[in-house]
Design a protein around this motif. Structure first.
Motif, PDB file in Angstrom:
ATOM      1  N   VAL A 139      69.586   3.503  -7.835  1.00 55.03           N
ATOM      2  CA  VAL A 139      68.349   4.042  -7.262  1.00 55.03           C
ATOM      3  C   VAL A 139      68.671   5.404  -6.663  1.00 55.03           C
ATOM      4  N   VAL A 140      67.893   6.409  -7.032  1.00 55.95           N
ATOM      5  CA  VAL A 140      68.085   7.759  -6.490  1.00 55.95           C
ATOM      6  C   VAL A 140      66.997   8.050  -5.465  1.00 55.95           C
ATOM      7  N   ASN A 141      67.453   8.352  -4.264  1.00 56.43           N
ATOM      8  CA  ASN A 141      66.609   8.775  -3.139  1.00 56.43           C
ATOM      9  C   ASN A 141      65.472   7.814  -2.832  1.00 56.43           C
ATOM     10  N   PRO A 171      78.473  16.238  -4.940  1.00 61.24           N
ATOM     11  CA  PRO A 171      78.427  17.341  -3.964  1.00 61.24           C
ATOM     12  C   PRO A 171      78.070  16.841  -2.567  1.00 61.24           C
ATOM     13  N   GLU A 172      78.226  17.712  -1.585  1.00 61.87           N
ATOM     14  CA  GLU A 172      78.077  17.321  -0.189  1.00 61.87           C
ATOM     15  C   GLU A 172      76.656  16.912   0.191  1.00 61.87           C
ATOM     16  N   ASP A 173      75.682  17.350  -0.585  1.00 67.62           N
ATOM     17  CA  ASP A 173      74.299  17.001  -0.229  1.00 67.62           C
ATOM     18  C   ASP A 173      73.872  15.655  -0.808  1.00 67.62           C
ATOM     19  N   VAL A 174      74.828  14.918  -1.383  1.00 64.89           N
ATOM     20  CA  VAL A 174      74.521  13.610  -1.981  1.00 64.89           C
ATOM     21  C   VAL A 174      75.348  12.523  -1.295  1.00 64.89           C
ATOM     22  N   ILE A 175      74.702  11.422  -0.955  1.00 65.53           N
ATOM     23  CA  ILE A 175      75.360  10.242  -0.393  1.00 65.53           C
ATOM     24  C   ILE A 175      75.347   9.142  -1.447  1.00 65.53           C
ATOM     25  N   PHE A 176      76.499   8.516  -1.672  1.00 68.49           N
ATOM     26  CA  PHE A 176      76.576   7.366  -2.580  1.00 68.49           C
ATOM     27  C   PHE A 176      76.839   6.109  -1.763  1.00 68.49           C
ATOM     28  N   ARG A 177      76.044   5.071  -2.007  1.00 66.87           N
ATOM     29  CA  ARG A 177      76.230   3.813  -1.292  1.00 66.87           C
ATOM     30  C   ARG A 177      76.154   2.644  -2.260  1.00 66.87           C
ATOM     31  N   ARG A 178      76.958   1.629  -1.995  1.00 67.74           N
ATOM     32  CA  ARG A 178      76.806   0.361  -2.695  1.00 67.74           C
ATOM     33  C   ARG A 178      76.020  -0.593  -1.797  1.00 67.74           C
ATOM     34  N   ASP A 209      68.166  14.244   5.188  1.00 67.25           N
ATOM     35  CA  ASP A 209      68.722  15.553   4.824  1.00 67.25           C
ATOM     36  C   ASP A 209      69.614  15.489   3.588  1.00 67.25           C
ATOM     37  N   LYS A 210      69.889  14.281   3.116  1.00 61.96           N
ATOM     38  CA  LYS A 210      70.760  14.099   1.954  1.00 61.96           C
ATOM     39  C   LYS A 210      69.988  13.433   0.820  1.00 61.96           C
ATOM     40  N   ILE A 211      70.507  13.585  -0.393  1.00 58.97           N
ATOM     41  CA  ILE A 211      69.982  12.851  -1.543  1.00 58.97           C
ATOM     42  C   ILE A 211      70.825  11.592  -1.685  1.00 58.97           C
ATOM     43  N   GLU A 212      70.176  10.468  -1.618  1.00 56.19           N
ATOM     44  CA  GLU A 212      70.900   9.186  -1.608  1.00 56.19           C
ATOM     45  C   GLU A 212      70.926   8.549  -2.998  1.00 56.19           C
ATOM     46  N   VAL A 213      72.103   8.118  -3.405  1.00 59.00           N
ATOM     47  CA  VAL A 213      72.253   7.347  -4.645  1.00 59.00           C
ATOM     48  C   VAL A 213      72.799   5.982  -4.265  1.00 59.00           C
ATOM     49  N   VAL A 214      72.091   4.941  -4.647  1.00 60.47           N
ATOM     50  CA  VAL A 214      72.492   3.572  -4.340  1.00 60.47           C
ATOM     51  C   VAL A 214      72.850   2.850  -5.636  1.00 60.47           C
ATOM     52  N   GLU A 215      73.964   2.124  -5.605  1.00 63.17           N
ATOM     53  CA  GLU A 215      74.275   1.198  -6.691  1.00 63.17           C
ATOM     54  C   GLU A 215      74.152  -0.214  -6.147  1.00 63.17           C
TER      55      GLU A 215
END
Length: 209
Positions: free
Chosen positions: A176-178, A74-81, A44-50
């Motif tokens: 990496v996006v989504n 924004p709230e619909d995006v998740i950022f993860r390392r 349900d979220k757009i994921e951004v990984v570093e």
């Protein structure tokens, strides 16, 4: 009528600007579209990984740029390392990151690890050396060592290794996006441009929903 025409002109200019931006970033140039998308943690979220390594000077230099950006997503995006692991000390430092994540330490502790390595020249090549550093930043020594060597952290470390392989990375920092689009500072054209590519791909994924 004059105001109406001005509004039309401004709207057209805005559309042209958006189209120009859309044409600015191309698959195969600024980013790569993965042949086999990697599952994300929340559909349900757009994921951004570093993907990063504590010992990487480019990752250290990227931190002051990427961290404020990630804080304002924004709230619909998740950022993860995710720590990149290519063997040896890379794996050890990846396990360090995962242990700290498991302990829910604050962002300042991660920054302290970066600074210790790049500013103070510490190698942090053993769990004991890591614990010595972390004590000065409010992390209890024995609790860290126990967590570092725990089954859960070891399992999460293996999972991170597999994920890095799935993204087909060869260096860091990489974003990496989504689970679909991979890019880095070199392909994007620098730190700030990397975040512009990330924003573009986030918008692309959002529009496709």
């Amino acid at each position: 009528m004059r105001k109406l025409m001005l509004g039309v002109v401004l709207a057209a200019a805005g559309l042209i600007g958006q189209l120009a931006q859309a044409e600015e970033f191309q698959a195969g140039k600024e980013y790569v579209e993965l042949r086999n998308p990697v599952p994300t943690i929340d559909a349900d979220k757009i994921e951004v990984v570093e993907l990063f390594w504590y010992g990487c000077p480019h990752c250290y230099q990227f931190e002051p740029v990427v961290h404020p950006w990630a804080e304002q997503l924004p709230e619909d995006v998740i950022f993860r390392r995710i720590p990149a692991m290519f063997g040896g000390v890379w794996n050890l430092h990846g396990q360090l990151f995962i242990a700290l994540e498991a302990m829910n330490v604050g962002e300042e502790v991660h920054q302290a690890v970066f600074a210790a390595m790049h500013r103070d020249g510490k190698k942090l090549a053993t769990p004991e050396a890591m614990a010595d550093l972390l004590v000065d930043h409010g992390v209890e020594r024995e609790a860290f060592l126990k967590t570092f060597n725990s089954f859960g952290v070891r399992s999460a470390t293996e999972k991170a290794k597999r994920q890095g392989m799935a993204y087909q990375i060869t260096g860091v920092p990489v974003m990496v996006v989504n689970g679909k689009y991979r890019f880095d500072l070199g392909s994007a054209g620098g730190p700030q441009r990397t975040l512009e590519v990330a924003d573009y791909l986030i918008d692309k994924e959002r529009a496709a929903r």
